[in-house]
Design a protein around this motif. Structure first.
Motif, mmCIF file in Angstrom:
data_model
loop_
_atom_site.group_PDB
_atom_site.id
_atom_site.type_symbol
_atom_site.label_atom_id
_atom_site.label_comp_id
_atom_site.label_asym_id
_atom_site.label_seq_id
_atom_site.Cartn_x
_atom_site.Cartn_y
_atom_site.Cartn_z
ATOM 1 N N GLY A 156 29.610 -7.146 -38.640
ATOM 2 C CA GLY A 156 28.234 -7.208 -39.110
ATOM 3 C C GLY A 156 28.115 -6.892 -40.583
ATOM 4 N N LEU B 298 28.964 -3.168 -33.565
ATOM 5 C CA LEU B 298 28.266 -4.302 -34.167
ATOM 6 C C LEU B 298 26.912 -3.886 -34.725
ATOM 7 C CD1 LEU B 298 28.173 -7.428 -34.609
ATOM 8 C CD2 LEU B 298 27.094 -7.580 -32.346
ATOM 9 N N GLY B 299 26.505 -4.434 -35.855
ATOM 10 C CA GLY B 299 25.188 -4.208 -36.450
ATOM 11 C C GLY B 299 25.069 -5.045 -37.722
ATOM 12 N N PRO C 219 20.953 -5.782 -36.588
ATOM 13 C CA PRO C 219 19.927 -6.799 -36.361
ATOM 14 C C PRO C 219 18.734 -6.607 -37.286
ATOM 15 C CG PRO C 219 19.876 -5.135 -34.629
ATOM 16 C CD PRO C 219 21.103 -4.863 -35.459
ATOM 17 N N MET D 209 22.290 -14.625 -37.216
ATOM 18 C CA MET D 209 22.459 -13.768 -36.049
ATOM 19 C C MET D 209 21.127 -13.412 -35.397
ATOM 20 S SD MET D 209 25.762 -13.229 -35.637
ATOM 21 C CE MET D 209 25.924 -11.728 -34.657
ATOM 22 N N ASP D 210 20.073 -13.344 -36.191
ATOM 23 C CA ASP D 210 18.767 -12.926 -35.680
ATOM 24 C C ASP D 210 18.049 -14.026 -34.913
ATOM 25 O OD1 ASP D 210 19.047 -10.394 -36.773
ATOM 26 O OD2 ASP D 210 17.889 -10.850 -38.577
ATOM 27 N N ASN E 80 19.667 -14.795 -29.135
ATOM 28 C CA ASN E 80 20.039 -14.588 -30.537
ATOM 29 C C ASN E 80 21.556 -14.483 -30.652
ATOM 30 O OD1 ASN E 80 20.762 -11.760 -30.066
ATOM 31 N ND2 ASN E 80 18.569 -11.285 -30.147
ATOM 32 N N TRP F 264 23.304 -12.023 -31.730
ATOM 33 C CA TRP F 264 23.817 -10.712 -31.329
ATOM 34 C C TRP F 264 24.230 -10.725 -29.864
ATOM 35 C CZ3 TRP F 264 24.610 -8.169 -35.614
ATOM 36 C CH2 TRP F 264 23.783 -8.403 -36.710
ATOM 37 N N THR G 232 27.410 -12.759 -29.424
ATOM 38 C CA THR G 232 28.595 -12.058 -29.917
ATOM 39 C C THR G 232 29.002 -10.918 -28.999
ATOM 40 O OG1 THR G 232 27.992 -12.660 -32.179
ATOM 41 C CG2 THR G 232 29.552 -10.843 -31.906
ATOM 42 N N PHE H 176 26.343 -0.775 -30.344
ATOM 43 C CA PHE H 176 25.398 -1.496 -31.205
ATOM 44 C C PHE H 176 24.729 -0.516 -32.154
ATOM 45 C CE2 PHE H 176 21.759 -4.844 -31.003
ATOM 46 C CZ PHE H 176 22.403 -5.650 -31.933
ATOM 47 N N CYS I 168 19.859 -7.331 -25.932
ATOM 48 C CA CYS I 168 21.260 -6.925 -26.060
ATOM 49 C C CYS I 168 21.640 -5.811 -25.088
ATOM 50 C CB CYS I 168 21.542 -6.456 -27.485
ATOM 51 S SG CYS I 168 21.305 -7.733 -28.745
#
Length: 343
Positions: free
Chosen positions: A13, A142-143, A145, A151-152, A160, A162, A165, A178, A195
């Protein structure tokens, strides 16, 4: 590869260049304040978390995936990865791209921070950049958002990128964690809520737990601990998250799948030691997740998380003062712990 054979972390990310500025005070509009010191350092969830893990335990394998531009900020970030022993084969350098950067202001009189960012190449990050085939890491972090355009948004049938993934990471045998960002609560909930079914752990703050549950968890700048606990129980009831940790300045709360709830106060850091809070949340998450990786009891994970965050407060940048896990804990014990606030 089985879960028992895996070791280490893969971060993914946000990689951004933090243009850190320490101010004597935060100005009101149309007034002047002085910059006391400034620097350009690595920032963003994938960068900060990965470096903090390596500082907590220099033997821990850490690899990363992200996008930077072929500019000076991008080169600074690549050097940060190299200097901290992070495997950056998954980093993509975008020709002609402007690296994501943040003007990160810290006010010396209050310790509060204000971030103004430019998305840059982070806008181009997509699920296609995440190749999990060769990783031997155990945990995927992961980050963030809300600041990655591709990704958004919807991605190949998923709500999305995220979600897409996280699902791919789990299918490859990774545990998933996350990291969130304090964007508008409605937008944060829209991005993060889908998510939840695809997460093993979640480490967030009082604002973020309120946003994703539609709960008011802060009032007039103070944490409503009872509201945080109620929101945490909501997440545990409607997700498969194994461990949830919620942190705020005075303490933290953790929930586990067996119904247990753990609480631990934060470190009583002397004000004279505080240079800035930039990166403290990443340091907390790294301390907690390192403890989790090493199968430490949840109360010990909370203790190390607070200790790591406390150590990070000694620098204006995000990662400069995090030390080994043992040194962070010794520092915390020397300063002492706050009293646990009432709920």
């Amino acid at each position: 590869m089985s879960a028992g054979q895996r070791r280490g972390f893969l971060t993914g990310g946000t990689w951004c260049a933090d243009h850190n500025k320490l101010l004597d005070r935060w100005p009101v509009e149309e007034t002047v304040t002085r910059i006391l010191e400034e620097s350009v350092e690595g920032g963003g969830s994938a960068c900060n978390f990965g470096i903090d893990i390596r500082r907590l335990d220099p033997s821990m394998p850490v690899a990363t995936i992200g996008c930077v531009g072929d500019d000076e900020d991008g080169r600074i970030l690549l050097r940060y990865a190299d200097d901290n022993g992070i495997d950056r084969q998954g980093m993509r350098v975008i020709a002609g791209g402007r690296t994501n950067y943040t003007d990160a202001y810290s006010a010396r009189d209050t310790g509060k921070r204000t971030h103004i960012f430019h998305q840059g190449t982070s806008a181009l990050l997509s699920p296609d950049h995440f190749d999990f085939a060769g990783t031997t890491a155990r945990i995927f972090h992961l980050g963030l958002p809300g600041i990655h355009d591709v990704m958004d948004n919807a991605w190949k049938g998923e709500v999305n990128g995220w979600v897409a993934t996280l699902k791919a990471a789990r299918a490859a045998g990774l545990e998933t964690n996350f990291e969130l960002l304090q964007i508008a609560p409605e937008r944060l909930r829209e991005l993060a809520e889908p998510c939840l079914p695809h997460l093993d752990t979640l480490v967030i703050n009082d604002y973020e737990i309120g946003a994703i549950t539609g709960t008011q968890t802060t009032r007039d700048g103070e944490t409503d601990i009872a509201a945080c606990e109620a929101a945490g129980r909501q997440i545990m009831e409607r997700s498969a998250v194994k461990v949830l940790a919620i942190h705020f300045p005075r303490a933290a709360i953790a929930f586990t799948r067996d119904g247990a709830v753990y609480r631990h106060p934060s470190v009583n850091v002397p004000q004279s030691e505080v240079r800035g809070a930039n990166g403290a949340g990443d340091a907390f998450a790294a301390g907690f997740m390192y403890g989790y990786h090493e199968a430490r009891p949840v109360p010990d994970c909370l203790k190390l998380a607070h200790a790591s965050a406390a150590a990070s407060l000694r620098s204006v940048g995000t990662t400069g003062s995090v030390e080994t896990a043992e040194r962070c804990l010794a520092l915390a014990e020397g300063w002492g712990w706050r009293a646990m606030p009432n709920t």
